[in-house]
Design a protein around this motif. Structure first.
Motif, PDB file in Angstrom:
ATOM      1  N   VAL A  33      49.344  34.017  32.571  1.00 48.24           N
ATOM      2  CA  VAL A  33      49.459  32.857  33.445  1.00 48.24           C
ATOM      3  C   VAL A  33      48.055  32.310  33.687  1.00 48.24           C
ATOM      4  N   PRO A  34      47.860  30.996  33.582  1.00 48.98           N
ATOM      5  CA  PRO A  34      46.506  30.451  33.688  1.00 48.98           C
ATOM      6  C   PRO A  34      45.801  30.899  34.959  1.00 48.98           C
ATOM      7  N   GLY A  35      44.552  31.264  34.782  1.00 50.93           N
ATOM      8  CA  GLY A  35      43.694  31.647  35.895  1.00 50.93           C
ATOM      9  C   GLY A  35      42.282  31.260  35.559  1.00 50.93           C
ATOM     10  N   MET A  54      53.109  35.057  31.236  1.00 50.71           N
ATOM     11  CA  MET A  54      53.217  36.357  31.890  1.00 50.71           C
ATOM     12  C   MET A  54      52.082  36.515  32.885  1.00 50.71           C
ATOM     13  N   ASP A  55      52.294  37.400  33.832  1.00 49.88           N
ATOM     14  CA  ASP A  55      51.233  37.762  34.771  1.00 49.88           C
ATOM     15  C   ASP A  55      50.965  39.247  34.578  1.00 49.88           C
ATOM     16  N   PHE A  56      49.911  39.582  33.884  1.00 51.37           N
ATOM     17  CA  PHE A  56      49.618  40.969  33.543  1.00 51.37           C
ATOM     18  C   PHE A  56      49.082  41.761  34.723  1.00 51.37           C
ATOM     19  N   ILE A  57      49.018  41.120  35.884  1.00 50.53           N
ATOM     20  CA  ILE A  57      48.583  41.803  37.100  1.00 50.53           C
ATOM     21  C   ILE A  57      49.772  42.115  38.008  1.00 50.53           C
ATOM     22  N   ARG A  83      36.566  45.424  32.187  1.00 52.28           N
ATOM     23  CA  ARG A  83      35.932  45.473  33.508  1.00 52.28           C
ATOM     24  C   ARG A  83      37.020  45.436  34.577  1.00 52.28           C
ATOM     25  N   ASP A  84      36.772  46.141  35.655  1.00 48.72           N
ATOM     26  CA  ASP A  84      37.716  46.231  36.763  1.00 48.72           C
ATOM     27  C   ASP A  84      37.232  45.336  37.903  1.00 48.72           C
ATOM     28  N   GLY A  85      38.169  44.644  38.531  1.00 43.67           N
ATOM     29  CA  GLY A  85      37.827  43.771  39.649  1.00 43.67           C
ATOM     30  C   GLY A  85      39.050  42.987  40.071  1.00 43.67           C
ATOM     31  N   PRO A  86      38.951  42.188  41.121  1.00 44.79           N
ATOM     32  CA  PRO A  86      40.109  41.418  41.594  1.00 44.79           C
ATOM     33  C   PRO A  86      40.762  40.554  40.513  1.00 44.79           C
ATOM     34  N   PRO A  87      39.996  39.882  39.620  1.00 42.63           N
ATOM     35  CA  PRO A  87      40.673  39.079  38.584  1.00 42.63           C
ATOM     36  C   PRO A  87      41.311  39.927  37.493  1.00 42.63           C
ATOM     37  N   THR A 260      28.723  41.882  36.381  1.00 38.62           N
ATOM     38  CA  THR A 260      28.754  40.606  37.109  1.00 38.62           C
ATOM     39  C   THR A 260      28.936  39.414  36.181  1.00 38.62           C
ATOM     40  N   PHE A 261      28.898  39.640  34.877  1.00 39.56           N
ATOM     41  CA  PHE A 261      29.043  38.547  33.915  1.00 39.56           C
ATOM     42  C   PHE A 261      30.332  38.736  33.128  1.00 39.56           C
ATOM     43  N   PRO A 262      31.379  37.968  33.404  1.00 39.91           N
ATOM     44  CA  PRO A 262      32.679  38.168  32.750  1.00 39.91           C
ATOM     45  C   PRO A 262      32.694  37.840  31.268  1.00 39.91           C
ATOM     46  N   PHE A 263      31.666  37.144  30.766  1.00 39.65           N
ATOM     47  CA  PHE A 263      31.676  36.736  29.365  1.00 39.65           C
ATOM     48  C   PHE A 263      31.121  37.807  28.428  1.00 39.65           C
TER      49      PHE A 263
END
Length: 305
Positions: A33-35, A54-57, A83-87, A260-263
């Motif tokens: 699902v777009p985020g 889908m929402d994989f969370i 990486r683990d985190g809220p998103p 801290t860098f998601p890319f």
């Protein structure tokens, strides 16, 4: 067959979906699902395809998955994060949602389930490894109970176009001076070409293949990660780089900065995975290919082609 590929707009899922379509299967593309920073469009070759949001969370209920499995004969789960985190909470993405998916497959009568996991996580205490092991164990239990035919694929480093790790290693190979964690000089990897991994998934997609349990997916030879990066440099026709080992304190600091860098794939989970070898017997994978897998010394040529 009608095959649902979860994570069809991710690195592994894109190539697997293309290979399945090329083999004549109808692919249902399960996309996130777009985020923030996500795309709804899988980079696939087919002119027409069915997208399944889908929402994989949050999709942790079996009832959520049942309608998506109507008319489906096989499922490939290629969803994963580094990486683990809220998103991207690993407990949900790697463990809770896959368990719900596998339970729904068993209830709906979807016999063939292929789950993309990772090699070298058997004894790692990292969150990445423990959550991956949870999903593996659940699928194995359902298989042992006869509820479905589950297969866990455990690739080593997967190299190919669009892979964040591939881009990182290729970029590092360009630098005349490299600073690498000391683990990169001892932990061995066994890189596998993405399209050969997708080819094996296609071979195993049908229940008639009869292969269950776990299957390591690796290239023909292992090498320390630092040597693999050096090989990429040689494949570019460049002279050897000057390579230095980062002290542990600086390596941990760089990994926390990477979080801290998601890319970038570099972070604390990636550093933890370097604590042990990422290798296996190459013969089972080669037998399914019908030939030896591509050697890591030829991967840039494959990428160029």
């Amino acid at each position: 067959m009608n095959i649902l590929v979860c994570g069809a707009n991710g690195f592994l899922g894109r190539h697997i979906a293309v290979a399945l379509e090329a083999a004549g299967h109808t692919v249902l593309c399960g996309i996130r699902v777009p985020g923030p920073g996500t795309s709804t469009r899988p980079d696939l070759s087919a002119k027409a395809r069915k997208l399944v949001p889908m929402d994989f969370i949050r999709d942790t209920a079996v009832s959520t998955w049942l309608p998506r499995l109507a008319g489906v004969q096989a499922v490939v789960n290629a969803v994963g994060v580094l990486r683990d985190g809220p998103p991207t909470p690993m407990q949900a993405i790697h463990a809770e949602v896959p368990k719900a998916l596998f339970n729904a497959c068993a209830r709906q009568g979807v016999r063939r389930v292929i789950h993309l996991s990772a090699l070298g996580i058997a004894s790692s205490p990292s969150l990445y490894a423990t959550t991956k092991r949870t999903a593996e164990a659940h699928l194995q239990t359902l298989t042992q109970q006869g509820a479905l035919q589950g297969l866990v694929l455990q690739p080593s480093i997967v190299f190919g176009p669009g892979g964040a790790g591939s881009e990182l290693f290729t970029a590092l190979a360009r630098w005349p001076v490299m600073l690498l964690p000391r683990q990169a000089f001892s932990a061995r990897v066994q890189p596998v070409w993405i399209r050969e991994l997708a080819e094996v998934v296609t071979t195993l997609a049908g229940p008639a293949s009869g292969v269950c349990g776990t299957l390591p997916c690796v290239g023909p030879e292992s090498t320390p990660l630092a040597s693999f990066i050096a090989s990429l440099r040689r494949q570019r026709g460049q002279t050897s780089a000057h390579v230095l080992a980062l002290p542990d304190l600086l390596a941990r600091a760089s990994a926390r900065l990477g979080d801290t860098f998601p890319f970038t794939p570099w972070g604390t989970q990636a550093l933890a995975l370097l604590a042990q070898d990422n290798t296996a017997n190459p013969q089972p994978f080669a037998q399914l290919l019908g030939r030896p897998a591509t050697h890591y010394s030829r991967l840039l040529a494959c990428l160029a082609a």
